[in-house]
Design a protein around this motif. Structure first.
Motif, PDB file in Angstrom:
ATOM      1  N   ARG A  30      -7.241   0.241 -18.607  1.00 50.47           N
ATOM      2  CA  ARG A  30      -8.273   0.262 -17.558  1.00 50.47           C
ATOM      3  C   ARG A  30      -7.584   0.441 -16.215  1.00 50.47           C
ATOM      4  N   ASN A  31      -7.693   1.627 -15.680  1.00 53.43           N
ATOM      5  CA  ASN A  31      -7.025   1.934 -14.411  1.00 53.43           C
ATOM      6  C   ASN A  31      -7.837   1.430 -13.223  1.00 53.43           C
ATOM      7  N   GLY A  32      -7.132   1.111 -12.160  1.00 54.97           N
ATOM      8  CA  GLY A  32      -7.784   0.640 -10.943  1.00 54.97           C
ATOM      9  C   GLY A  32      -6.907   0.900  -9.739  1.00 54.97           C
ATOM     10  N   ASP A  33      -7.177   0.180  -8.666  1.00 53.77           N
ATOM     11  CA  ASP A  33      -6.395   0.350  -7.436  1.00 53.77           C
ATOM     12  C   ASP A  33      -4.966  -0.160  -7.626  1.00 53.77           C
ATOM     13  N   GLU A  34      -4.058   0.442  -6.886  1.00 53.62           N
ATOM     14  CA  GLU A  34      -2.694  -0.078  -6.865  1.00 53.62           C
ATOM     15  C   GLU A  34      -2.681  -1.447  -6.189  1.00 53.62           C
ATOM     16  N   VAL A  35      -1.699  -2.259  -6.552  1.00 54.08           N
ATOM     17  CA  VAL A  35      -1.536  -3.560  -5.907  1.00 54.08           C
ATOM     18  C   VAL A  35      -1.075  -3.326  -4.471  1.00 54.08           C
ATOM     19  N   ASP A  36      -1.717  -4.010  -3.525  1.00 54.45           N
ATOM     20  CA  ASP A  36      -1.364  -3.844  -2.110  1.00 54.45           C
ATOM     21  C   ASP A  36      -0.371  -4.914  -1.678  1.00 54.45           C
ATOM     22  N   PHE A  37       0.634  -4.482  -0.923  1.00 53.53           N
ATOM     23  CA  PHE A  37       1.561  -5.429  -0.302  1.00 53.53           C
ATOM     24  C   PHE A  37       1.574  -5.136   1.190  1.00 53.53           C
ATOM     25  N   ILE A  38       1.073  -6.067   1.976  1.00 56.78           N
ATOM     26  CA  ILE A  38       0.888  -5.839   3.416  1.00 56.78           C
ATOM     27  C   ILE A  38       1.874  -6.691   4.220  1.00 56.78           C
ATOM     28  N   LYS A  39       2.672  -6.035   5.037  1.00 56.57           N
ATOM     29  CA  LYS A  39       3.566  -6.734   5.961  1.00 56.57           C
ATOM     30  C   LYS A  39       2.876  -6.793   7.317  1.00 56.57           C
ATOM     31  N   THR A  40       2.853  -7.951   7.903  1.00 57.71           N
ATOM     32  CA  THR A  40       2.117  -8.129   9.151  1.00 57.71           C
ATOM     33  C   THR A  40       2.777  -9.196  10.019  1.00 57.71           C
ATOM     34  N   LYS A  41       2.452  -9.159  11.308  1.00 57.20           N
ATOM     35  CA  LYS A  41       2.926 -10.211  12.211  1.00 57.20           C
ATOM     36  C   LYS A  41       1.918 -11.340  12.308  1.00 57.20           C
ATOM     37  N   ASN A  42       0.686 -11.066  11.858  1.00 60.45           N
ATOM     38  CA  ASN A  42      -0.373 -12.071  11.953  1.00 60.45           C
ATOM     39  C   ASN A  42      -1.174 -12.097  10.645  1.00 60.45           C
ATOM     40  N   SER A  43      -0.827 -13.040   9.767  1.00 57.77           N
ATOM     41  CA  SER A  43      -1.463 -13.115   8.447  1.00 57.77           C
ATOM     42  C   SER A  43      -2.951 -13.410   8.547  1.00 57.77           C
TER      43      SER A  43
END
Length: 682
Positions: free
Chosen positions: A551-564
């Motif tokens: 079951r295909n879906g969205d890729e896993v997101d990894f977000i780098k940010t200065k303000n979580s």
């Protein structure tokens, strides 16, 4: 779809729906008829109660007839309960009467007969089966992957024959949407459609998509101890609930819902699975938690597993890790068993015993207690000694219980101590471990085993079949205790790879199987998460432990940010209209407090942080330990940096958190990413 076949199936569906409506109507009429009959009997007793009980020179009804009428009332009321359950099931089944069909011809039969499968039995006026209950013996053919010549087992033995057709239906609100012919167990398109749906706050039945390996466990004929090692999303708990339903159907004359006990990991999880059995047409089984049971059996305050995990995760104290490793080991249990079989009896100091006119010398006490009864636990030795004393009194049987109680008290007074904590500390000293002043989460089972040996446990949790979920959260001492409490067959379910505070191995499973005299069954296919999420999660773990449905879906997101905080709020705003459940899974309770304090949006999120919480909202904030067993459409894991997640415990937390996601998984980091995520993203 073939137009002629489609029209035939539509006509059959229409006929079944009419019969369901008619059956509901007839059952409702029967309920009203039974109520009137019960009311007439009760009115008769009410009007004639004095004459029946006291007599007026003329006997209105004899005692035997009086008892028979009472039995009739009870039977009618029980029948109404069953009819009410049937009506509730038929109401649900009317919108989706059946989900499958197979055509079968017995070895000695000339023609194939169609068998339609649904949630429950539907018959016409002549008692012909229009729809078979999915639990019926013959319906195992539908879930098996055999096509052509095959067989099934029923009370009459093995029935051989041939399957010529397997058909699956998509029925919505009583209308046939489409059907699929397949020689597979469940067609991929239908399975994918079910798996792609958004989750809800309650677990639902899976009768229409049960897979072959799941069906084998559900329909297992033996009542043996079984360990089910199932990867995240393999349907372990669903299988357990459907097995309960199957057993209640198969052994309905000897097994009732109250005979089955489910040991749930938390009150929250108990609430999550609460509606499965009623949806399958059965009454709820008794569900409790180990903490709730232990509180009553031990009668002492202790640290909960949740509090222990929060402390260990927050403080990351090496001494805590060592303590957990030791007290959760098989060696610790073996030391405790040796203590219970030998050392604990030496707390009894024989002295001359004078009980009324009865005198027993300390030599006789020593001979009986230490030699004649040496293979018995302490409470059995005391029981035998007390009975020996009572037998010396020539008193009526009615006075034996009181004398026995007093004799036991006198004998227990001969012990150096009967204080459980003091005795436990004696044991800890004997194995060179630090004594305790308060009871920790991993001290509860050993203390209960000491109490069981010393006094016997007054157990109000009798059962003929026990299901223990999240088995990886228990230690060998727990399993040894479960065998002391319940002598019946047990089904243990869990995933060694979802253990948080310790690392478990396949060898651990083998040792556990030996301890519990269980066979091991494996579920290696994951149905919960998309392929992308499942593969990513296993890379965090560093092991390939699961096969995935495609079951295909969205890729896993990894977000780098200065303000979580701002990043989380942005994600929530983007997803607010898609009606998905969203869980923010934090490492600790402290992290949850910080997030809620810093964001007006997150203040509205419900915190799953205590035993009373219920997962009845689309917006949840929790920890991996509290989220185990539950699933969410979207999971956000904040502060996924290397400072926060860097050791094996942290790896376990990340893995458990990520496997809660069905469709979307997002990691947010405001510093150097966790090394476990860097490896997976390459």
């Amino acid at each position: 779809m073939d137009k002629i076949i489609e029209e035939q199936e539509k006509q059959y569906l229409e006929n079944v729906i009419k019969k369901i409506e008619k059956s509901k109507h007839q059952k409702s009429k029967k309920i009203e008829s039974n109520k009137k009959e019960v009311q007439s009997y009760k009115k008769f007793f009410s009007d004639n109660y004095y004459d029946i009980r006291h007599g007026n020179g003329e006997e209105i009804v004899g005692e035997d007839e009086f008892a028979n009428i009472n039995l009739t009332i009870e039977t009618l009321e029980q029948q109404n309960d069953r009819l009410t359950t049937d009506i509730s099931r038929l109401k649900k089944q009317k919108t989706n009467p059946y989900f499958g069909r197979f055509d079968f011809k017995g070895k000695d039969e000339k023609a194939f007969s169609p068998y339609y499968i649904g949630l429950g039995l539907v018959q016409d006026e002549t008692k012909n089966n229009l729809v078979y209950d999915w639990r019926a013996d013959i319906c195992s053919l539908y879930y098996d992957d055999k096509f052509g010549e095959t067989s099934y087992i029923c009370p009459d033995g093995e029935i051989e024959g041939t399957v010529s057709l397997k058909r699956q239906f998509k029925i919505d609100k009583g209308n046939l949407v489409y059907y699929v012919d397949s020689n597979m167990v469940i067609d991929d398109d239908i399975l994918m459609e079910q798996l792609s749906k958004n989750t809800t706050s309650k677990m639902h039945d899976i009768v229409s998509t049960i897979q072959k390996e799941q069906n084998v466990l559900i329909r297992a004929e033996d009542f043996e101890n079984t360990i089910v090692q199932g990867v995240a999303g393999s349907g372990k708990t669903s299988i357990a609930m459907h097995r309960v339903s199957y057993l209640l159907y198969k052994y309905r004359n000897t097994l009732k819902s109250e005979d089955i006990l489910i040991l749930s990991p938390s009150e929250l999880f108990s609430d999550y699975i609460d509606e499965v059995l009623p949806a399958l047409g059965e009454e709820k089984s008794f569900t409790t938690t180990f903490a709730s049971m232990a509180k009553r059996l031990l009668g002492e305050e202790f640290e909960s597993r949740e509090d222990m995990l929060e402390r260990v995760i927050s403080k990351q104290n090496q001494k805590d890790f060592e303590n957990i490793a030791i007290k959760s080991s098989f060696e610790f249990l073996n030391d405790l068993k040796n203590f219970l079989n030998n050392d604990i009896c030496n707390l009894f100091i024989p002295k001359n015993l004078i009980f009324g006119e009865v005198v027993i010398s300390k030599e006789d006490l020593h001979e009986i207690y230490f030699n004649k009864l040496k293979n018995l636990p302490v409470h059995k030795r005391i029981e035998v000694l007390a009975e020996t004393i009572v037998e010396k009194f020539k008193v009526p049987t009615s006075k034996h219980a009181d004398l026995l109680k007093r004799a036991k008290k006198l004998l227990y007074d001969k012990f150096l101590t009967t204080d459980l904590l003091k005795i436990y500390n004696i044991f800890l000293r004997s194995v060179e471990l630090e004594e305790i002043t308060s009871i920790g989460a991993y001290d509860i089972a050993p203390l209960l085993l000491i109490k069981e040996n010393l006094f016997a446990l007054k157990n109000n949790y009798d059962a003929k079949y026990v299901i223990v979920d999240e088995m990886q959260d228990y230690t060998p001492c727990h399993f040894y205790l479960f065998d002391k409490i319940w002598k019946c067959a047990k089904l243990y379910l869990g995933d060694i790879y979802q253990s948080i505070d310790r690392t478990l191995t396949p060898e651990y499973l083998n040792l556990l199987a030996r301890l519990t005299k269980s066979k091991i069954r494996y579920l290696n296919k994951s149905y919960r998460s998309t392929l992308q999420i499942s593969v990513f999660s296993q890379k965090i773990l560093g092991k390939h432990v699961a096969n995935n449905v495609n079951r295909n879906g969205d890729e896993v997101d990894f977000i780098k940010t200065k303000n979580s905080i701002k990043e989380i709020e942005k994600i929530l705003n983007e997803r607010k209209n898609n009606n998905q459940s969203i869980a923010i899974i934090c490492k600790s309770e402290e992290e949850i407090k910080q997030l809620k304090k810093s964001s007006p949006i997150l203040k509205k999120f419900k915190v799953l942080d205590n035993a009373e919480s219920k997962a009845d909202t689309k917006q949840i904030i929790t920890t991996p330990a509290k989220a185990k067993g539950i699933e969410f459409d979207c999971v956000i894991i904040p502060y996924a940096n290397n400072e926060n997640y860097h050791n094996e415990l942290d790896r376990n937390l990340l893995y458990v958190a990520s496997t809660r996601a069905l469709h979307k998984l997002i990691f947010i980091s405001d510093k150097t990413p966790s090394k476990f995520l860097i490896k997976t993203s390459k």
